[in-house]
Design a protein around this motif. Structure first.
Motif, mmCIF file in Angstrom:
data_model
loop_
_atom_site.group_PDB
_atom_site.id
_atom_site.type_symbol
_atom_site.label_atom_id
_atom_site.label_comp_id
_atom_site.label_asym_id
_atom_site.label_seq_id
_atom_site.Cartn_x
_atom_site.Cartn_y
_atom_site.Cartn_z
ATOM 1 N N CYS A 81 0.843 -1.186 0.000
ATOM 2 C CA CYS A 81 0.000 0.000 0.000
ATOM 3 C C CYS A 81 0.883 1.243 0.000
ATOM 4 N N SER A 82 0.761 2.030 -1.059
ATOM 5 C CA SER A 82 1.560 3.253 -1.154
ATOM 6 C C SER A 82 0.678 4.458 -0.860
ATOM 7 N N ASP A 83 1.307 5.515 -0.382
ATOM 8 C CA ASP A 83 0.575 6.739 -0.063
ATOM 9 C C ASP A 83 -0.035 7.376 -1.305
ATOM 10 N N GLU A 84 0.673 7.328 -2.416
ATOM 11 C CA GLU A 84 0.199 8.020 -3.608
ATOM 12 C C GLU A 84 -0.791 7.223 -4.445
ATOM 13 N N GLY A 85 -0.713 5.906 -4.454
ATOM 14 C CA GLY A 85 -1.558 5.128 -5.356
ATOM 15 C C GLY A 85 -2.453 4.098 -4.711
ATOM 16 N N GLY A 86 -2.386 3.945 -3.405
ATOM 17 C CA GLY A 86 -3.184 2.904 -2.756
ATOM 18 C C GLY A 86 -2.545 1.540 -2.927
ATOM 19 N N TRP A 87 -3.389 0.513 -2.948
ATOM 20 C CA TRP A 87 -2.878 -0.858 -3.034
ATOM 21 C C TRP A 87 -2.384 -1.178 -4.431
ATOM 22 N N GLY A 88 -1.208 -1.780 -4.462
ATOM 23 C CA GLY A 88 -0.607 -2.226 -5.707
ATOM 24 C C GLY A 88 0.305 -3.402 -5.436
ATOM 25 N N VAL A 89 0.939 -3.868 -6.471
ATOM 26 C CA VAL A 89 1.876 -4.988 -6.350
ATOM 27 C C VAL A 89 3.286 -4.438 -6.506
ATOM 28 N N LEU A 90 4.079 -4.590 -5.452
ATOM 29 C CA LEU A 90 5.473 -4.184 -5.474
ATOM 30 C C LEU A 90 6.254 -5.247 -6.239
ATOM 31 N N LEU A 91 6.905 -4.819 -7.311
ATOM 32 C CA LEU A 91 7.644 -5.737 -8.177
ATOM 33 C C LEU A 91 9.099 -5.832 -7.736
ATOM 34 N N PRO A 92 9.801 -6.897 -8.137
ATOM 35 C CA PRO A 92 11.178 -7.085 -7.699
ATOM 36 C C PRO A 92 12.121 -5.932 -8.041
ATOM 37 N N ASP A 93 11.816 -5.158 -9.078
ATOM 38 C CA ASP A 93 12.696 -4.044 -9.440
ATOM 39 C C ASP A 93 12.419 -2.791 -8.616
ATOM 40 N N GLY A 94 11.418 -2.863 -7.712
ATOM 41 C CA GLY A 94 11.096 -1.727 -6.855
ATOM 42 C C GLY A 94 9.938 -0.874 -7.339
ATOM 43 N N SER A 95 9.456 -1.103 -8.546
ATOM 44 C CA SER A 95 8.311 -0.347 -9.044
ATOM 45 C C SER A 95 7.019 -1.006 -8.551
ATOM 46 N N THR A 96 5.914 -0.281 -8.704
ATOM 47 C CA THR A 96 4.625 -0.785 -8.245
ATOM 48 C C THR A 96 3.642 -0.789 -9.399
ATOM 49 N N ALA A 97 2.919 -1.887 -9.554
ATOM 50 C CA ALA A 97 1.846 -2.016 -10.542
ATOM 51 C C ALA A 97 0.517 -1.861 -9.808
ATOM 52 N N PHE A 98 -0.404 -1.111 -10.400
ATOM 53 C CA PHE A 98 -1.683 -0.816 -9.756
ATOM 54 C C PHE A 98 -2.835 -1.490 -10.508
ATOM 55 N N PRO A 99 -3.152 -2.737 -10.140
ATOM 56 C CA PRO A 99 -4.153 -3.503 -10.883
ATOM 57 C C PRO A 99 -5.580 -2.972 -10.764
ATOM 58 N N PHE A 100 -5.945 -2.392 -9.626
ATOM 59 C CA PHE A 100 -7.307 -1.879 -9.474
ATOM 60 C C PHE A 100 -7.546 -0.737 -10.459
ATOM 61 N N THR A 101 -6.555 0.116 -10.598
ATOM 62 C CA THR A 101 -6.649 1.236 -11.537
ATOM 63 C C THR A 101 -6.799 0.719 -12.955
ATOM 64 N N LYS A 102 -6.018 -0.303 -13.303
ATOM 65 C CA LYS A 102 -6.056 -0.825 -14.674
ATOM 66 C C LYS A 102 -7.390 -1.480 -14.975
ATOM 67 N N VAL A 103 -7.931 -2.243 -14.039
ATOM 68 C CA VAL A 103 -9.234 -2.879 -14.257
ATOM 69 C C VAL A 103 -10.296 -1.802 -14.457
ATOM 70 N N ARG A 104 -10.281 -0.779 -13.627
ATOM 71 C CA ARG A 104 -11.271 0.306 -13.765
ATOM 72 C C ARG A 104 -11.156 0.972 -15.137
ATOM 73 N N LYS A 105 -9.927 1.194 -15.601
ATOM 74 C CA LYS A 105 -9.734 1.816 -16.907
ATOM 75 C C LYS A 105 -10.279 0.938 -18.028
ATOM 76 N N GLN A 106 -10.041 -0.374 -17.949
ATOM 77 C CA GLN A 106 -10.565 -1.235 -19.009
ATOM 78 C C GLN A 106 -12.089 -1.284 -18.944
ATOM 79 N N LEU A 107 -12.653 -1.326 -17.761
ATOM 80 C CA LEU A 107 -14.114 -1.308 -17.659
ATOM 81 C C LEU A 107 -14.684 -0.014 -18.240
ATOM 82 N N ARG A 108 -13.990 1.082 -18.071
ATOM 83 C CA ARG A 108 -14.461 2.375 -18.559
ATOM 84 C C ARG A 108 -14.228 2.538 -20.065
#
Length: 139
Positions: A81-108
């Protein structure tokens, strides 16, 4: 990390597998093929009469949890859970992927609008997590 929210995410993952698994091909689980099937499921939902992309919070919660779990499993990541983006998946390289945001975008916007959870999965797992998107010479 809020343990209660992680439990909610895990319950959503289990719900997605329980409800969507029987509708999909064999082998539905935390894998690339299942993400591709869920992308088609989203597109089928968008095509339903009366579909309202502004009233999909429950679907975003379940499918975002599932997508995040797939990314975590495929990339060796973990929920964060990051302050700026909420819940995401922390990847081994240190970046974060935000799946909830992506699902919402595809639904929209849909695949035709440039939003694809399958592409999101491929980029996160095959490129970002492995450092494959770094500039040449970066370590």
């Amino acid at each position: 990390m809020d343990e209660q929210e992680l439990q909610w995410i895990q319950a959503n993952v289990e719900l997605a597998i329980e409800q969507l698994g029987p509708l999909a091909d064999a082998g539905f689980g935390l894998n690339r093929e299942s993400v591709e099937w869920v992308e088609g499921f989203i597109e089928r939902q968008r095509a339903r009469p009366g579909f309202d992309p502004e009233r999909v919070d429950g679907l975003v919660g379940v499918l975002g949890s599932f997508l995040g779990a797939c990314v975590a499993a495929g990339a060796g990541g973990r929920w964060h859970c990051s302050d700026e983006g909420g819940w995401g998946v922390l990847l081994p390289d240190g970046s974060t992927a935000f799946p909830f945001t992506k699902v919402r975008k595809q639904l929209r916007d849909g695949v035709e609008g440039g939003e694809s959870i399958a592409s999101f999965y491929r980029v996160a797992v095959d490129f970002i997590a492995t450092g494959g998107l770094r500039e040449p010479g970066q370590g």
